[in-house]
Design a protein around this motif. Structure first.
Motif, PDB file in Angstrom:
ATOM      1  N   LEU A  32      -0.261  -8.181  -1.073  1.00  0.00           N
ATOM      2  CA  LEU A  32       0.076  -7.571  -2.365  1.00  0.00           C
ATOM      3  C   LEU A  32      -1.071  -6.747  -2.919  1.00  0.00           C
ATOM      4  O   LEU A  32      -0.895  -5.611  -3.351  1.00  0.00           O
ATOM      5  CB  LEU A  32       0.474  -8.660  -3.370  1.00  0.00           C
ATOM      6  N   TYR A  33      -2.274  -7.316  -2.921  1.00  0.00           N
ATOM      7  CA  TYR A  33      -3.416  -6.643  -3.538  1.00  0.00           C
ATOM      8  C   TYR A  33      -4.266  -5.982  -2.454  1.00  0.00           C
ATOM      9  O   TYR A  33      -4.897  -6.650  -1.631  1.00  0.00           O
ATOM     10  CB  TYR A  33      -4.238  -7.640  -4.341  1.00  0.00           C
ATOM     11  N   ASP A  47      -1.250  -0.867  -4.164  1.00  0.00           N
ATOM     12  CA  ASP A  47      -0.886  -2.246  -3.844  1.00  0.00           C
ATOM     13  C   ASP A  47       0.247  -2.285  -2.822  1.00  0.00           C
ATOM     14  O   ASP A  47       0.835  -1.265  -2.456  1.00  0.00           O
ATOM     15  CB  ASP A  47      -0.546  -3.047  -5.102  1.00  0.00           C
ATOM     16  N   GLY A  48       0.543  -3.492  -2.362  1.00  0.00           N
ATOM     17  CA  GLY A  48       1.520  -3.659  -1.300  1.00  0.00           C
ATOM     18  C   GLY A  48       2.912  -3.194  -1.663  1.00  0.00           C
ATOM     19  O   GLY A  48       3.655  -2.692  -0.803  1.00  0.00           O
ATOM     20  N   ILE A  49       3.298  -3.346  -2.925  1.00  0.00           N
ATOM     21  CA  ILE A  49       4.639  -2.932  -3.343  1.00  0.00           C
ATOM     22  C   ILE A  49       4.771  -1.411  -3.265  1.00  0.00           C
ATOM     23  O   ILE A  49       5.772  -0.881  -2.775  1.00  0.00           O
ATOM     24  CB  ILE A  49       4.950  -3.450  -4.757  1.00  0.00           C
ATOM     25  N   MET A  87      13.421   0.584   7.689  1.00  0.00           N
ATOM     26  CA  MET A  87      12.352  -0.391   7.852  1.00  0.00           C
ATOM     27  C   MET A  87      12.509  -1.570   6.891  1.00  0.00           C
ATOM     28  O   MET A  87      12.864  -1.405   5.729  1.00  0.00           O
ATOM     29  CB  MET A  87      10.995   0.285   7.607  1.00  0.00           C
ATOM     30  N   LYS A  88      12.227  -2.773   7.393  1.00  0.00           N
ATOM     31  CA  LYS A  88      12.200  -3.959   6.547  1.00  0.00           C
ATOM     32  C   LYS A  88      10.805  -4.119   5.956  1.00  0.00           C
ATOM     33  O   LYS A  88       9.808  -3.681   6.547  1.00  0.00           O
ATOM     34  CB  LYS A  88      12.565  -5.202   7.361  1.00  0.00           C
ATOM     35  N   THR A  89      10.725  -4.755   4.784  1.00  0.00           N
ATOM     36  CA  THR A  89       9.432  -4.908   4.115  1.00  0.00           C
ATOM     37  C   THR A  89       9.242  -6.338   3.638  1.00  0.00           C
ATOM     38  O   THR A  89      10.154  -6.955   3.092  1.00  0.00           O
ATOM     39  CB  THR A  89       9.325  -3.950   2.908  1.00  0.00           C
ATOM     40  N   LEU A  90       8.042  -6.852   3.865  1.00  0.00           N
ATOM     41  CA  LEU A  90       7.690  -8.216   3.474  1.00  0.00           C
ATOM     42  C   LEU A  90       6.342  -8.188   2.768  1.00  0.00           C
ATOM     43  O   LEU A  90       5.359  -7.696   3.318  1.00  0.00           O
ATOM     44  CB  LEU A  90       7.629  -9.110   4.708  1.00  0.00           C
ATOM     45  N   ILE A  91       6.307  -8.697   1.537  1.00  0.00           N
ATOM     46  CA  ILE A  91       5.065  -8.818   0.783  1.00  0.00           C
ATOM     47  C   ILE A  91       4.584 -10.258   0.856  1.00  0.00           C
ATOM     48  O   ILE A  91       5.327 -11.194   0.537  1.00  0.00           O
ATOM     49  CB  ILE A  91       5.257  -8.417  -0.696  1.00  0.00           C
TER      50      ILE A  91
END
Length: 227
Positions: free
Chosen positions: A58-59, A64-66, A79-83
């Motif tokens: 995330l940071y 940031d990751g988002i 694409m799939k996304t995972l935080i």
């Protein structure tokens, strides 16, 4: 359980120890993964290579990751996304949901569980790719179902909603004879329309896209010929 159909994963993680751990577990499970420490390096790789999944802390350094995950989806909508975060908070989780991040998880979860989440995400990635993008190699056309964009020879073409639906129907049924009643049912929901309406939309598609793949079948309907 090790995967047999290898998926491409990009991991962006600035914690050296956690990144090394992710490297080991992903390799052990049979995934092909690129692991980097900065969002800028992540963006560079996203522009060069098509990934099935982005896993991001995330940071990060500059964004940031988002924000990184949102940019990744703009580059590759399938694409799939995972935080993953060591400091989960309701506010950042809400941001993730609002930005259509697929998963937001705490790093405190055990690794077998995180791996199971990854497996579940990737099990639907190929289906999503097929749903998002339709192509005609013969005519050099790419259409994005999610963003409602159509490109011919890498140039965006403006289509009306019905023209878009008609093109989608053709590209989903290449080399298949489609009778007029079927086209009406799929595009106009079975409404009573005259044949001329279909003909006009087909003509508009031919003119706008400059294509020769749409063949008229006298007394029947149309067929998209794909070599």
């Amino acid at each position: 359980m090790k995967v047999t159909d290898k998926k491409q994963i990009l991991v962006v993680e600035d914690n050296d120890d956690y990144r090394e751990l992710m490297t080991k577990i992903l390799a052990k499970e049979g995934y092909e993964a690129d692991l980097v420490a900065t969002s800028l390096k992540g963006l560079e790789l996203l522009a060069q290579k098509k990934y099935h999944l982005l896993i991001s802390d995330l940071y990060l350094d500059s964004i940031d990751g988002i924000k990184l995950a949102t940019t990744a989806k703009n580059i590759n909508p399938g694409m799939k996304t995972l935080i993953l975060t060591g400091n989960p908070q309701e506010a950042t989780e809400m941001r993730a949901v609002e930005n259509e991040i697929d998963l937001y998880l705490s790093k405190e979860k055990n690794l077998p569980l995180i791996l199971k989440y990854i497996e579940n995400l990737l099990s639907t990635a190929s289906l999503d790719d097929r749903q998002v993008l339709l192509e005609s190699h013969s005519e050099n056309i790419v259409m994005n179902i999610k963003t409602h964009e159509v490109f011919k020879d890498n140039k965006e073409i403006d289509l009306t909603p019905k023209e878009f639906e008609l093109l989608q129907l053709f590209l989903e049924n290449k080399n298949v004879r489609l009778d007029r009643s079927y086209i009406v049912d799929q595009i106009w929901g079975g409404d009573n329309i005259v044949s001329r309406v279909i003909d006009v939309h087909v003509k508009n598609l031919r003119d706008k896209l400059q294509v020769y793949s749409i063949a008229s079948i006298r007394g029947f309907g149309y067929k998209w010929n794909e070599r």
